[in-house]
Motif scaffolding. Structure first.
Motif, PDB file in Angstrom:
ATOM      1  N   ALA A   1       4.583  -3.637   1.630  1.00 30.06           N
ATOM      2  CA  ALA A   1       5.071  -4.103   2.932  1.00 30.06           C
ATOM      3  C   ALA A   1       5.059  -5.628   2.981  1.00 30.06           C
ATOM      4  O   ALA A   1       5.920  -6.251   3.607  1.00 30.06           O
TER       5      ALA A   1
ATOM      6  N   LYS B   1      13.868  -4.500   5.854  1.00 29.73           N
ATOM      7  CA  LYS B   1      12.605  -3.980   6.369  1.00 29.73           C
ATOM      8  C   LYS B   1      12.076  -2.892   5.461  1.00 29.73           C
ATOM      9  O   LYS B   1      12.767  -2.412   4.560  1.00 29.73           O
ATOM     10  N   VAL B   2      10.832  -2.491   5.703  1.00 30.84           N
ATOM     11  CA  VAL B   2      10.206  -1.475   4.874  1.00 30.84           C
ATOM     12  C   VAL B   2       9.270  -0.664   5.745  1.00 30.84           C
ATOM     13  O   VAL B   2       8.656  -1.189   6.675  1.00 30.84           O
ATOM     14  N   LYS B   3       9.203   0.648   5.482  1.00 29.12           N
ATOM     15  CA  LYS B   3       8.194   1.464   6.155  1.00 29.12           C
ATOM     16  C   LYS B   3       7.706   2.534   5.193  1.00 29.12           C
ATOM     17  O   LYS B   3       8.406   2.923   4.258  1.00 29.12           O
TER      18      LYS B   3
END
Lengths: 377, 377
Positions: free
Chosen positions: B277, B310-312
């Protein structure tokens, strides 16, 4: 565009393509890596406009599925970020999907990255190289040739053509020369089926990068020269470099034909002695050491730095013939030349204290190193 | 002064003493290493005024002659030069001779160096340390304690006392605390025969250097604390460091007593997810990631950077109890804390999105890490 790929192979390919990507580029799209995926596999392209590196990953290797293509396509993704992401993904299967507006999803395990890509059509096209005029050299030999010459290129841009290595071909010989006008390195290589009359200058920086990619195997590297570009082709990588413009000086006249003092000496012992002497020479900024024949069977290496101290050392020689000699030269140039000859016995041929002198391996006539002395006596 | 010494042992000793020598010192004599040779052996001293390192080489080790002293004496020689010379000498026997006016000769094989030394009387004296008030910790445990705390010291000099680690002793416990006022690391160690009521602040820089010298063995390191100095004593090295002046803040009140959300999770998986992240968080300069409970059995880690993407990612938790939580924090602080806990299962205890939270190993109560969140929700 949508495909799955084994993470390790993608990472290998990125490691190679990344080498051409510079963070200092002024062309924004070149901070990216181009991915082209088709039924034939994945092509990765990285470039800094001078050097372009392409790697190709096939869908299957040794009967093992590497890539599974659902939809072909192309995208440019920020190189450093893509590399870091792939390096840190949690599983060995990576899914890459590009949707509208270059929105790119990278999925692995329960981790999902969403990156904003760029249009692959904006990425510069590679020049077309014609297929004739090729030759090949084993990878390990090519690495040796690079190592023995590239260190001698000029680092200053005052004569840009000297920042490259001059490659010339005759009927069966490739002759590689580098000089910064204070020293010169020349290596000749016998090559079969050589296209004659080739005459190009390859940037030293490109050869250094190429050297990192090549492996120490005897696998052939195919080389294609044109007037603007050179292509080095291995099983895994296409390495393109632009060539330097301008006429390379005729260096053959610099090399003396007759000698007044010949010294044959163990190259490794001489290298270590010069290395020690340079400790003090370096402090004095000019890095000059003195070399003096002592009778027929030894030489003395010495240097001094008025504020720190001095050093002297005698080394036995295999043979010394001709006039007595006192000469001074750059410790760095001598060490570079001795390292290129790689620890073998060397013959050093002098024409007087103020004339260029040359070093050769006594075992091998293919390599020649020339150094201009420094006036101190 | 004149003696012979085995080159390898001299080099080992120099490698240690060199660690204290800084090229940035404003005191010229501290660019040197002091050599004191007596019939008892050779003492080497290096210092940057804050840290002083002494090593001692005995004339005989395991029945093998290491030093042969012809005439005792002392000299200061330029540290970097001496180190480089000894490293490159041609044989394993070194003769060091000092004649009039600090003229120093270093001879090995046919190589002779002549250095201009300095008067050893001009080298600063070490403070005398009284012998009482000592205790000892095994070398490997001391390294662990340093590693678990020193990363959390302040790097800015705005509150100098926070650039050190606070060491306090109670009857049988050494308590080590470091904080930069955004996060805190605390480690307690049970130590026998501890002098109580000690209260010092050791510069983080000194502890980092000490950590490089200590080995991973269980050999005891003797520690003597005074009001100005600390001495760490191993078999081979005396390591002196000045202490930081000023009162260390009372940090015990920062640590919450009750918690609203408790999450138990695999520390290694969490570290890797935060690391991923942070790839995007870092691009946004603030390096903030979000952490959110998802029911009773997983948490989601996410971050975004408007220009890049983005990252999740969801991670399963061992256990989650209490209130639902959304919180944001520095990825770097969280990663530092998880690395200090070293891959074990961790319990994270929260008191709400805007209150400091703590991490502990579920196996070990000795280590506690506290982090202040960042307001983003």
């Amino acid at each position: 565009m949508k495909f799955d790929i084994m993470r390790d192979r993608l990472l290998d390919g990125l490691n190679n393509a990344m080498r051409a990507v510079s963070s200092k580029t002024t062309i924004p799209i070149l901070t990216g890596i181009k991915l082209d995926v088709t039924a034939e596999g994945l092509r990765l392209t990285g470039s800094d406009a001078d050097v372009t590196i392409q790697t190709f990953i096939q869908p299957e290797e040794d009967g093992k599925q590497i890539i599974n293509v659902e939809a072909p396509g192309s995208i440019v993704l920020q190189a450093r970020m893509l590399h870091e992401i792939v390096r840190k993904l949690p599983t060995n299967i990576v899914e890459i999907e590009v949707t509208d507006n270059f929105q790119t999803f990278i999925r692995s395990g329960k981790s999902e990255f969403h990156l904003i890509g760029s249009d692959a059509n904006e990425y510069p096209q590679l020049p077309e190289l014609s297929n004739n005029e090729q030759f090949s050299i084993p990878s390990d030999l090519l690495k040796t040739v690079i190592r023995e010459t590239v260190f001698a290129v000029a680092t200053s841009e005052s004569r840009p053509v000297l920042t490259g290595v001059h490659w010339q071909t005759t009927e069966n010989e490739l002759i590689c020369v580098a000089t910064d006008s204070h020293r010169l390195a020349r290596r000749k290589v016998t090559v079969d089926n050589l296209p004659t009359g080739q005459n190009v200058v390859i940037p030293g920086k490109s050869l250094n990068e190429l050297n990192k990619i090549l492996d120490d195997s005897s696998t052939a590297v195919e080389i294609a020269l044109t007037s603007q570009q050179v292509l080095f082709k291995t099983n895994e990588v296409l390495f393109f470099s632009r060539l330097l413009e301008g006429n390379y000086p005729d260096t053959s006249r610099l090399i003396p034909n007759e000698y007044k003092t010949n010294v044959t000496i163990n190259g490794k012992l001489l290298l270590q002695a010069i290395d020690r002497a340079s400790l003090l020479a370096r402090e004095d900024r000019n890095n000059v050491v003195r070399f003096e024949t002592v009778g027929d069977n030894s030489v003395e290496i010495s240097s001094n730095s008025p504020e720190i101290g001095k050093v002297k050392e005698q080394i036995a020689v295999e043979q010394a013939e001709g006039e007595e000699l006192k000469i001074s030269f750059s410790a760095k140039y001598m060490m570079d030349a001795l390292k290129a000859i790689d620890g073998q016995d060397v013959m050093i041929q002098f024409t007087g204290a103020m004339k260029p002198f040359i070093l050769r391996s006594i075992h091998d006539d293919a390599i020649l190193q020339l150094i201009l002395p420094v006036r101190t006596y």
